[in-house]
Write an enzyme that holds these catalytic residues in place. Structure first.
Site, PDB file in Angstrom:
ATOM      1  N   ARG A  57       0.820  -1.231   0.000  1.00 11.68           N
ATOM      2  CA  ARG A  57       0.000   0.000   0.000  1.00 11.68           C
ATOM      3  C   ARG A  57       0.854   1.282   0.000  1.00 11.68           C
ATOM      4  O   ARG A  57       0.467   2.312   0.565  1.00 11.68           O
ATOM      5  CB  ARG A  57      -0.969   0.024   1.195  1.00 11.68           C
ATOM      6  CG  ARG A  57      -1.953  -1.136   1.229  1.00 11.68           C
ATOM      7  CD  ARG A  57      -2.864  -1.138   0.015  1.00 11.68           C
ATOM      8  NE  ARG A  57      -3.988  -2.044   0.175  1.00 11.68           N
ATOM      9  CZ  ARG A  57      -4.068  -3.261  -0.378  1.00 11.68           C
ATOM     10  NH1 ARG A  57      -3.086  -3.727  -1.126  1.00 11.68           N
ATOM     11  NH2 ARG A  57      -5.136  -4.007  -0.207  1.00 11.68           N
ATOM     12  N   SER A  84     -11.360  -2.203   2.598  1.00 10.03           N
ATOM     13  CA  SER A  84     -10.701  -2.438   3.896  1.00 10.03           C
ATOM     14  C   SER A  84     -10.423  -1.092   4.560  1.00 10.03           C
ATOM     15  O   SER A  84      -9.808  -0.221   3.950  1.00 10.03           O
ATOM     16  CB  SER A  84      -9.362  -3.148   3.707  1.00 10.03           C
ATOM     17  OG  SER A  84      -9.540  -4.400   3.133  1.00 10.03           O
ATOM     18  N   GLU A 137      -6.137   2.234   6.490  1.00 10.82           N
ATOM     19  CA  GLU A 137      -5.773   2.233   5.068  1.00 10.82           C
ATOM     20  C   GLU A 137      -6.564   3.346   4.376  1.00 10.82           C
ATOM     21  O   GLU A 137      -6.053   4.032   3.493  1.00 10.82           O
ATOM     22  CB  GLU A 137      -6.113   0.888   4.428  1.00 10.82           C
ATOM     23  CG  GLU A 137      -5.633   0.826   2.997  1.00 10.82           C
ATOM     24  CD  GLU A 137      -6.284  -0.238   2.159  1.00 10.82           C
ATOM     25  OE1 GLU A 137      -7.514  -0.156   1.931  1.00 10.82           O
ATOM     26  OE2 GLU A 137      -5.581  -1.138   1.717  1.00 10.82           O
TER      27      GLU A 137
HETATM   28  N1  NDP Z   1      -8.529  -4.292  -3.005  1.00 14.77           N
HETATM   29  C1  NDP Z   1      -9.755  -3.776  -2.928  1.00 14.77           C
HETATM   30  O1  NDP Z   1     -10.737  -4.473  -2.934  1.00 14.77           O
HETATM   31  C2  NDP Z   1      -9.940  -2.300  -2.806  1.00 14.77           C
HETATM   32  C3  NDP Z   1      -8.897  -1.481  -3.088  1.00 14.77           C
HETATM   33  N2  NDP Z   1      -9.028  -0.126  -3.025  1.00 14.77           N
HETATM   34  C4  NDP Z   1      -7.884   0.655  -3.458  1.00 14.77           C
HETATM   35  O2  NDP Z   1      -7.841   1.938  -2.937  1.00 14.77           O
HETATM   36  C5  NDP Z   1      -7.323   2.853  -3.938  1.00 14.77           C
HETATM   37  C6  NDP Z   1      -8.313   3.924  -4.232  1.00 14.77           C
HETATM   38  O3  NDP Z   1      -8.361   4.315  -5.613  1.00 14.77           O
HETATM   39  P1  NDP Z   1      -9.281   5.516  -5.991  1.00 14.77           P
HETATM   40  O4  NDP Z   1     -10.667   5.253  -5.534  1.00 14.77           O
HETATM   41  O5  NDP Z   1      -9.120   5.849  -7.402  1.00 14.77           O
HETATM   42  O6  NDP Z   1      -8.584   6.662  -5.135  1.00 14.77           O
HETATM   43  P2  NDP Z   1      -9.267   7.647  -4.091  1.00 14.77           P
HETATM   44  O7  NDP Z   1     -10.095   8.610  -4.845  1.00 14.77           O
HETATM   45  O8  NDP Z   1      -9.890   6.866  -3.000  1.00 14.77           O
HETATM   46  O9  NDP Z   1      -7.993   8.410  -3.550  1.00 14.77           O
HETATM   47  C7  NDP Z   1      -7.189   7.828  -2.548  1.00 14.77           C
HETATM   48  C8  NDP Z   1      -5.897   8.576  -2.486  1.00 14.77           C
HETATM   49  O10 NDP Z   1      -5.107   8.213  -3.609  1.00 14.77           O
HETATM   50  C9  NDP Z   1      -4.379   9.324  -4.030  1.00 14.77           C
HETATM   51  N3  NDP Z   1      -4.658   9.494  -5.468  1.00 14.77           N
HETATM   52  C10 NDP Z   1      -5.749   9.114  -6.191  1.00 14.77           C
HETATM   53  N4  NDP Z   1      -5.578   9.384  -7.487  1.00 14.77           N
HETATM   54  C11 NDP Z   1      -4.359   9.940  -7.607  1.00 14.77           C
HETATM   55  C12 NDP Z   1      -3.591  10.440  -8.698  1.00 14.77           C
HETATM   56  N5  NDP Z   1      -4.019  10.426  -9.976  1.00 14.77           N
HETATM   57  N6  NDP Z   1      -2.376  10.952  -8.429  1.00 14.77           N
HETATM   58  C13 NDP Z   1      -1.903  10.977  -7.167  1.00 14.77           C
HETATM   59  N7  NDP Z   1      -2.568  10.519  -6.108  1.00 14.77           N
HETATM   60  C14 NDP Z   1      -3.774  10.010  -6.319  1.00 14.77           C
HETATM   61  C15 NDP Z   1      -4.734  10.506  -3.170  1.00 14.77           C
HETATM   62  O11 NDP Z   1      -3.791  10.528  -2.110  1.00 14.77           O
HETATM   63  P3  NDP Z   1      -3.364  11.856  -1.289  1.00 14.77           P
HETATM   64  O12 NDP Z   1      -4.572  12.213  -0.513  1.00 14.77           O
HETATM   65  O13 NDP Z   1      -2.245  11.418  -0.432  1.00 14.77           O
HETATM   66  O14 NDP Z   1      -2.984  12.857  -2.321  1.00 14.77           O
HETATM   67  C16 NDP Z   1      -6.065  10.084  -2.589  1.00 14.77           C
HETATM   68  O15 NDP Z   1      -6.340  10.590  -1.335  1.00 14.77           O
HETATM   69  C17 NDP Z   1      -7.002   2.033  -5.106  1.00 14.77           C
HETATM   70  O16 NDP Z   1      -5.697   1.618  -4.908  1.00 14.77           O
HETATM   71  C18 NDP Z   1      -7.983   0.924  -4.947  1.00 14.77           C
HETATM   72  O17 NDP Z   1      -7.585  -0.156  -5.662  1.00 14.77           O
HETATM   73  C19 NDP Z   1     -10.171   0.468  -2.638  1.00 14.77           C
HETATM   74  C20 NDP Z   1     -11.248  -0.300  -2.289  1.00 14.77           C
HETATM   75  C21 NDP Z   1     -11.222  -1.747  -2.341  1.00 14.77           C
HETATM   76  C1  EPU Z   2     -10.700  -4.637   0.170  1.00 19.43           C
HETATM   77  C2  EPU Z   2      -9.442  -4.316   0.012  1.00 19.43           C
HETATM   78  O1  EPU Z   2      -8.444  -5.229  -0.286  1.00 19.43           O
HETATM   79  C3  EPU Z   2      -8.476  -6.474   0.366  1.00 19.43           C
HETATM   80  C4  EPU Z   2      -8.532  -7.564  -0.683  1.00 19.43           C
HETATM   81  O2  EPU Z   2      -9.691  -7.444  -1.473  1.00 19.43           O
HETATM   82  C5  EPU Z   2      -8.523  -8.915   0.064  1.00 19.43           C
HETATM   83  C6  EPU Z   2      -8.519 -10.108  -0.877  1.00 19.43           C
HETATM   84  O3  EPU Z   2      -7.266 -10.302  -1.410  1.00 19.43           O
HETATM   85  O4  EPU Z   2      -7.317  -9.008   0.869  1.00 19.43           O
HETATM   86  C7  EPU Z   2      -7.187  -7.971   1.834  1.00 19.43           C
HETATM   87  O5  EPU Z   2      -8.258  -7.992   2.774  1.00 19.43           O
HETATM   88  P1  EPU Z   2      -8.117  -8.840   4.100  1.00 19.43           P
HETATM   89  O6  EPU Z   2      -6.761  -8.661   4.705  1.00 19.43           O
HETATM   90  O7  EPU Z   2      -9.281  -8.538   4.963  1.00 19.43           O
HETATM   91  O8  EPU Z   2      -8.191 -10.326   3.524  1.00 19.43           O
HETATM   92  P2  EPU Z   2      -9.336 -11.398   3.554  1.00 19.43           P
HETATM   93  O9  EPU Z   2      -8.823 -12.509   2.708  1.00 19.43           O
HETATM   94  O10 EPU Z   2     -10.662 -10.840   3.232  1.00 19.43           O
HETATM   95  O11 EPU Z   2      -9.360 -11.875   5.087  1.00 19.43           O
HETATM   96  C8  EPU Z   2      -8.166 -12.326   5.706  1.00 19.43           C
HETATM   97  C9  EPU Z   2      -8.478 -13.397   6.753  1.00 19.43           C
HETATM   98  O12 EPU Z   2      -9.268 -12.848   7.784  1.00 19.43           O
HETATM   99  C10 EPU Z   2     -10.390 -13.686   8.010  1.00 19.43           C
HETATM  100  N1  EPU Z   2     -11.548 -12.883   8.423  1.00 19.43           N
HETATM  101  C11 EPU Z   2     -11.907 -11.804   7.659  1.00 19.43           C
HETATM  102  C12 EPU Z   2     -13.014 -11.067   8.024  1.00 19.43           C
HETATM  103  C13 EPU Z   2     -13.744 -11.459   9.161  1.00 19.43           C
HETATM  104  O13 EPU Z   2     -14.757 -10.854   9.544  1.00 19.43           O
HETATM  105  N2  EPU Z   2     -13.341 -12.535   9.864  1.00 19.43           N
HETATM  106  C14 EPU Z   2     -12.244 -13.265   9.524  1.00 19.43           C
HETATM  107  O14 EPU Z   2     -11.897 -14.233  10.188  1.00 19.43           O
HETATM  108  C15 EPU Z   2     -10.633 -14.384   6.678  1.00 19.43           C
HETATM  109  O15 EPU Z   2     -11.324 -15.581   6.843  1.00 19.43           O
HETATM  110  C16 EPU Z   2      -9.224 -14.590   6.177  1.00 19.43           C
HETATM  111  O16 EPU Z   2      -8.675 -15.772   6.701  1.00 19.43           O
HETATM  112  C17 EPU Z   2      -7.185  -6.633   1.170  1.00 19.43           C
HETATM  113  N3  EPU Z   2      -7.103  -5.620   2.204  1.00 19.43           N
HETATM  114  C18 EPU Z   2      -5.946  -5.251   2.737  1.00 19.43           C
HETATM  115  C19 EPU Z   2      -6.023  -4.177   3.751  1.00 19.43           C
HETATM  116  O17 EPU Z   2      -4.852  -5.721   2.434  1.00 19.43           O
HETATM  117  C20 EPU Z   2      -8.945  -2.948   0.061  1.00 19.43           C
HETATM  118  O18 EPU Z   2      -7.744  -2.742  -0.136  1.00 19.43           O
HETATM  119  O19 EPU Z   2      -9.758  -2.026   0.293  1.00 19.43           O
END
Ligand code: NDP
Ligand code: EPU
Length: 350
Positions: free
Chosen positions: A223, A273, A343
């Site tokens: 991150r 997250s 995060e």
């Molecule tokens: N793995 C998952 O399931 C999830 C992952 N995420 C991740 O969170 C992030 C959020 O993306 P997004 O919604 O577009 O961003 P956001 O609009 O949420 O912005 C988050 C921060 O990213 C920085 N940022 C965004 N765009 C730019 C850019 N073009 N240039 C420089 N800095 C930038 C800024 O940081 P600052 O304030 O420091 O300038 C901003 O505060 C992604 O990495 C996304 O993948 C989000 C939800 C779920």
């Molecule tokens: C959603 C985000 O990204 C997610 C990404 O989608 C998932 C899948 O790879 O892995 C991360 O979640 P996470 O660390 O919660 O991973 P998960 O796989 O969902 O859970 C980890 C472990 O915790 C356990 N778990 C999770 C939730 C809960 O209520 N109880 C529990 O026991 C799960 O069973 C698993 O064994 C990323 N988050 C971070 C902070 O690293 C995000 O960045 O916003």
């Protein structure tokens, strides 16, 4: 990191001290700057008050003009993408919000990695190829480059690659952020992350110089990236992928989608997250073990489905979400001795 290609020259002719008056000249030029824009409509949490000024990036020239105006009038600048990782205060954001979204979101293949300079960026923008068929790729060892602008949704980048039988970006099929946000945060899921494929990023420094970070210069970590330290505004990135088997790619996308749907509360507004993974632990498990699933303040609640999410279940205020965050942090510290670091990026006037 010394690839500084173009310094944007400031125009200090303006004798007017009022940013609001001066912004009208930008609006008159056709630059779409909105006043008092409700930020709840630009973030996935659906909370947050107004931004004084809001500009949806459309092209580099206009972006340059807007940033020059902000610099000249000492207006604070906040950069966002698709708002999927933000908690914006109910009072909103003072100053200017620059959002990268649909108006700056081109995606296309390139025949080769463009040069790490301003000319490389312009040549990439002018030579985008729509389909992998036109590249005539012989085998899976061949490197294939995809250019994406910061406002493109990661899901669209993933779809572009997978629909063209390219492998490497399947993991991002369900991530709700933008390419710029994803690169900035080194977004990841299911064991893969942006760092695995992102080979070059074009960005603006706070001094408004165009800079390029290639390969390890991007300093990706969990991150994290160089762009945090540099306070860079990411404009576009290049991703390296390879030709793959369409059936395998499709089944990987289906599997990841099923896993995400099964474990995450996607039916409610959230920021994904809320906390980073503390070393040696999972935030969600610690929160669940503290009995906090369902803990609620106002309209914000620790998700019953995944305790690492705090969901907006009923018109939550940003202060509700923040109160839940603080309670979770205190309880987990008391019960497990672990500090949960957020995060989600908490921004605006509190
Ligand atoms: N793995 C998952 O399931 C999830 C992952 N995420 C991740 O969170 C992030 C959020 O993306 P997004 O919604 O577009 O961003 P956001 O609009 O949420 O912005 C988050 C921060 O990213 C920085 N940022 C965004 N765009 C730019 C850019 N073009 N240039 C420089 N800095 C930038 C800024 O940081 P600052 O304030 O420091 O300038 C901003 O505060 C992604 O990495 C996304 O993948 C989000 C939800 C779920
Ligand atoms: C959603 C985000 O990204 C997610 C990404 O989608 C998932 C899948 O790879 O892995 C991360 O979640 P996470 O660390 O919660 O991973 P998960 O796989 O969902 O859970 C980890 C472990 O915790 C356990 N778990 C999770 C939730 C809960 O209520 N109880 C529990 O026991 C799960 O069973 C698993 O064994 C990323 N988050 C971070 C902070 O690293 C995000 O960045 O916003």
């Amino acid at each position: 990191m010394d690839n500084i290609e173009e310094k944007i020259v400031f125009n200090n002719e303006n004798t007017n001290n009022d940013p609001k008056t001066a912004v009208n000249s930008l609006i008159d030029k056709g630059i779409n700057i909105r006043l008092n824009e409700e930020m709840s409509q630009h973030c996935t949490y659906k909370v947050g008050g107004p931004a004084d000024y809001f500009y949806l990036v459309d092209n580099l020239e206009n972006l340059k003009d807007v940033l020059e105006w902000a610099k000249e009038f000492d207006v604070d600048v906040t950069v966002i993408g698709l708002g999927s990782n933000l908690l914006i205060s109910d009072k909103g954001i003072r100053g200017l919000v620059i959002a990268f979204a649909e108006n700056f979101s081109r995606i296309g293949f390139l025949r080769a990695l463009p040069s790490p300079d301003f000319d490389g960026l312009i040549s990439a923008q002018e030579n985008l190829i729509e389909s992998a068929d036109l590249l005539e790729i012989e085998d899976s060892d061949e490197d294939v480059y995809i250019y994406s602008e910061a406002g493109a949704p990661l899901k669209e980048l993933s779809k572009f690659a997978t629909n063209n039988s390219m492998t490497g970006l399947e993991y991002s099929c369900g991530i709700p952020g933008s390419v710029g946000g994803g690169v900035y945060m080194n977004a990841g899921a299911y064991g893969r992350m942006t760092a695995d494929t992102c080979v070059q990023t074009y960005y603006l420094s706070p001094e408004l110089e165009l800079k390029v970070a290639s390969g390890e210069e991007q300093e990706f970590a969990y991150r994290e990236s160089i762009f945090h330290k540099e306070h860079g505004i990411i404009l576009a990135s290049i991703f390296k992928v390879n030709k793959g088997e369409q059936d395998l790619i499709n089944s990987m996308v289906a599997d990841l989608t099923n896993r995400r749907n099964a474990s995450q509360p996607l039916e409610y507004p959230s920021c994904g997250s809320v906390f980073k993974r503390p070393e040696g632990y999972f935030a969600g498990k610690l929160i669940m073990d503290s009995g906090l699933k369902g803990f609620r303040v106002g309209g914000a609640e620790v998700s019953e489905k995944h305790a690492g999410f705090i969901v907006n279940v009923d018109n939550a205020k940003a202060t509700d979400v923040l109160a839940v965050i603080k309670h979770v942090q205190e309880t987990v510290k008391k019960d497990h001795g672990v500090d949960l670091e957020t995060e989600v990026r908490i921004i605006g006037e509190w």
